[in-house]
Design a protein around this motif. Structure first.
Motif, short mmCIF file in Angstrom:
data_model
loop_
_atom_site.label_atom_id
_atom_site.label_comp_id
_atom_site.label_asym_id
_atom_site.label_seq_id
_atom_site.Cartn_x
_atom_site.Cartn_y
_atom_site.Cartn_z
N LYS A 144 -9.69 -28.08 48.61
CA LYS A 144 -11.03 -28.67 48.63
C LYS A 144 -11.82 -28.10 49.80
CE LYS A 144 -9.88 -32.84 46.35
NZ LYS A 144 -9.50 -34.13 46.27
N LEU A 145 -13.09 -27.87 49.56
CA LEU A 145 -14.00 -27.40 50.60
C LEU A 145 -14.32 -28.58 51.51
CD1 LEU A 145 -15.36 -24.67 51.09
CD2 LEU A 145 -17.34 -25.52 49.86
N VAL A 146 -14.02 -28.43 52.80
CA VAL A 146 -14.25 -29.50 53.77
C VAL A 146 -14.91 -28.92 55.02
CG1 VAL A 146 -12.29 -30.88 52.93
CG2 VAL A 146 -11.95 -29.29 54.83
N ALA A 147 -15.42 -29.80 55.84
CA ALA A 147 -16.05 -29.40 57.10
C ALA A 147 -15.00 -28.84 58.06
CB ALA A 147 -16.76 -30.58 57.74
N THR A 148 -15.43 -27.91 58.87
CA THR A 148 -14.57 -27.38 59.93
C THR A 148 -14.35 -28.44 60.99
OG1 THR A 148 -16.54 -26.45 60.96
CG2 THR A 148 -15.20 -24.95 59.58
N ASP A 149 -13.42 -28.15 61.90
CA ASP A 149 -13.11 -29.05 63.00
C ASP A 149 -12.61 -28.21 64.17
OD1 ASP A 149 -10.41 -28.39 62.42
OD2 ASP A 149 -10.23 -30.12 61.09
N SER A 150 -12.02 -28.82 65.14
CA SER A 150 -11.63 -28.07 66.34
C SER A 150 -10.20 -27.55 66.28
CB SER A 150 -11.81 -28.95 67.59
OG SER A 150 -11.02 -30.12 67.46
N THR A 151 -9.51 -27.65 65.17
CA THR A 151 -8.12 -27.19 65.09
C THR A 151 -8.02 -25.68 65.10
OG1 THR A 151 -8.10 -27.28 62.68
CG2 THR A 151 -7.37 -29.27 63.86
N GLY A 152 -6.89 -25.18 65.56
CA GLY A 152 -6.60 -23.77 65.53
C GLY A 152 -7.09 -22.96 66.71
N ARG A 153 -7.80 -23.59 67.62
CA ARG A 153 -8.31 -22.87 68.80
C ARG A 153 -7.19 -22.62 69.79
NH1 ARG A 153 -13.69 -23.28 70.51
NH2 ARG A 153 -12.94 -21.83 72.07
N LYS A 154 -7.35 -21.56 70.55
CA LYS A 154 -6.41 -21.26 71.63
C LYS A 154 -6.66 -22.21 72.78
CE LYS A 154 -5.42 -16.44 70.80
NZ LYS A 154 -5.50 -15.09 71.30
#
Length: 154
Positions: A144-154
């Motif tokens: 499903k297409l969803v809003a981005t968030d802050s996950t995955g950042r270094k």
């Protein structure tokens, strides 16, 4: 999630990686085409700088595409950036294509509205990173297409 279409998750950085529509556009506009390829490489480098991975259907994918299109739109015009982004997505399908096209459009808006040339890459990157953290770009979760968030950042 592994990418079943490896080409679609990365941006072409040399002429040998272009699809048929990109090759046609490159032939018509070789100077702009070289810049689009160079910007793709820059985009992947910046993605690696800010994210744990150059991923697929995640925040890093949203950043990579929007940053690439922002650079091209900033240097040339929105219409050329759109032509190149659409040509790149010509072999994509479904929700992945929709995600990339939406993120490309947002990137073009950021690139064309960011003034000046000094430290442009860093300024564009910071704008997009803020937008990603605030849910203004798109990723895919559970198909499903969803809003981005802050996950995955270094």
């Amino acid at each position: 999630m592994s990418n079943p279409h490896p080409y679609s998750s990365y941006l072409p950085t040399d002429k040998g990686l272009l699809n048929a529509e990109e090759k046609s556009l490159f032939a018509k506009h070789p100077t702009k085409g070289l810049y689009a390829l160079s910007s793709a490489k820059t985009s992947m480098n910046y993605t690696s700088m800010y994210f744990k991975t150059n991923g697929y259907q995640d925040n890093s994918d949203a950043f990579r595409h929007s940053f690439w299109q922002a650079l091209v739109a900033h240097t040339y015009e929105n219409s050329f950036a759109k032509q190149w982004g659409d040509a790149h997505e010509s072999t994509s399908i479904g929700i992945d294509k929709k995600m990339d096209l939406l993120n490309n459009e947002i990137g073009r808006t950021v690139g064309s509205t960011t003034n000046g040339n000094q430290a442009i890459e860093g300024r564009i990157a910071q704008k997009l990173l803020s937008m990603i953290a605030n849910g203004k770009l798109y990723q895919i979760q559970n198909n499903k297409l969803v809003a981005t968030d802050s996950t995955g950042r270094k």
